[in-house]
Design a protein around this motif. Sequence first.
Motif, PDB file in Angstrom:
ATOM      1  N   PHE A 142       0.835  -1.207   0.000  1.00 21.33           N
ATOM      2  CA  PHE A 142       0.000   0.000   0.000  1.00 21.33           C
ATOM      3  C   PHE A 142       0.867   1.253   0.000  1.00 21.33           C
ATOM      4  O   PHE A 142       0.554   2.235  -0.680  1.00 21.33           O
ATOM      5  CB  PHE A 142      -0.933   0.003   1.211  1.00 21.33           C
ATOM      6  CG  PHE A 142      -1.734   1.270   1.349  1.00 21.33           C
ATOM      7  CD1 PHE A 142      -2.839   1.489   0.542  1.00 21.33           C
ATOM      8  CD2 PHE A 142      -1.375   2.250   2.267  1.00 21.33           C
ATOM      9  CE1 PHE A 142      -3.586   2.658   0.658  1.00 21.33           C
ATOM     10  CE2 PHE A 142      -2.102   3.411   2.385  1.00 21.33           C
ATOM     11  CZ  PHE A 142      -3.215   3.625   1.579  1.00 21.33           C
ATOM     12  N   ALA A 143       1.951   1.238   0.776  1.00 25.45           N
ATOM     13  CA  ALA A 143       2.854   2.388   0.811  1.00 25.45           C
ATOM     14  C   ALA A 143       3.449   2.638  -0.571  1.00 25.45           C
ATOM     15  O   ALA A 143       3.521   3.782  -1.038  1.00 25.45           O
ATOM     16  CB  ALA A 143       3.958   2.165   1.840  1.00 25.45           C
ATOM     17  N   ALA A 144       3.868   1.563  -1.235  1.00 30.02           N
ATOM     18  CA  ALA A 144       4.417   1.698  -2.587  1.00 30.02           C
ATOM     19  C   ALA A 144       3.370   2.239  -3.548  1.00 30.02           C
ATOM     20  O   ALA A 144       3.670   3.063  -4.423  1.00 30.02           O
ATOM     21  CB  ALA A 144       4.944   0.353  -3.077  1.00 30.02           C
ATOM     22  N   MET A 145       2.130   1.790  -3.380  1.00 26.87           N
ATOM     23  CA  MET A 145       1.056   2.253  -4.255  1.00 26.87           C
ATOM     24  C   MET A 145       0.818   3.752  -4.089  1.00 26.87           C
ATOM     25  O   MET A 145       0.587   4.459  -5.070  1.00 26.87           O
ATOM     26  CB  MET A 145      -0.231   1.481  -3.958  1.00 26.87           C
ATOM     27  CG  MET A 145      -1.382   1.834  -4.902  1.00 26.87           C
ATOM     28  SD  MET A 145      -2.879   0.900  -4.524  1.00 26.87           S
ATOM     29  CE  MET A 145      -3.331   1.612  -2.935  1.00 26.87           C
ATOM     30  N   VAL A 146       0.900   4.239  -2.854  1.00 25.30           N
ATOM     31  CA  VAL A 146       0.725   5.675  -2.613  1.00 25.30           C
ATOM     32  C   VAL A 146       1.789   6.468  -3.356  1.00 25.30           C
ATOM     33  O   VAL A 146       1.503   7.492  -3.994  1.00 25.30           O
ATOM     34  CB  VAL A 146       0.764   5.986  -1.109  1.00 25.30           C
ATOM     35  CG1 VAL A 146       0.836   7.493  -0.867  1.00 25.30           C
ATOM     36  CG2 VAL A 146      -0.455   5.400  -0.414  1.00 25.30           C
ATOM     37  N   GLY A 147       3.051   6.004  -3.297  1.00 23.34           N
ATOM     38  CA  GLY A 147       4.122   6.683  -4.014  1.00 23.34           C
ATOM     39  C   GLY A 147       3.885   6.711  -5.509  1.00 23.34           C
ATOM     40  O   GLY A 147       4.104   7.738  -6.173  1.00 23.34           O
ATOM     41  N   ALA A 148       3.416   5.581  -6.051  1.00 25.56           N
ATOM     42  CA  ALA A 148       3.141   5.512  -7.488  1.00 25.56           C
ATOM     43  C   ALA A 148       1.979   6.429  -7.873  1.00 25.56           C
ATOM     44  O   ALA A 148       2.007   7.082  -8.927  1.00 25.56           O
ATOM     45  CB  ALA A 148       2.845   4.068  -7.888  1.00 25.56           C
TER      46      ALA A 148
END
Length: 204
Positions: free
Chosen positions: A155-161
């Motif tokens: 989820f954290a990676a998705m926010v960055g993307a």
Amino acid sequence: MDVFPLGLWLDLLGTFVFGISGALLAVRRELDVFGIAVLSVAAGLAGGMIRDALLGATPPTALADSRNLLTAIAAGACAFFGHRLLAKLNKPVMILDALGLGLFAVSGCGKALDFGLDPLPAILLGVLTAVGGGAVRDLLVVETPRVLREEIYAFAAMVGAVIVVIGAGLGFSETSTAVVGVVAVVAIRVVSALRGWRAPRAPR
């Protein structure tokens, strides 16, 4: 011509920090110098190779540009000689993993957009780039990949993307968007780890 474009800087930084996280895990598992090098290279390069393979960007940047491999090896060497110093930091592997997660989420999504992918597939590819190296690292030492078992991770990676997609859509500077994306990923990942936040699980 800029020989160090933003995407390359993000890849090299992500490779280095993920490489150190892989090498530190190898040290903790008491692997020899070869095992340290293998985990460093796997953690640092696997995510980018998965991204490039899915984009059809062959050969992958990790193989086409020796700077990536040298960076991963340098990260392993730093951990080999400096693991005692790094161990004094608070949760060094988690912090480095969070930073690598942010760097690769941003670079993966950015490269996908450069290849003409729509926003949703670009976000997916950013997440895959971010979690790929860590997943391969964990599998090599027979651990369940962190993305499947720990606090808020993918989820954290998705926010960055998502931040990269929004920034591109609004015409913001690539550099400022990348910085905001990386900071957001690191903040979410670290706070979720400290507070024990987890994604919902199936009821028993």
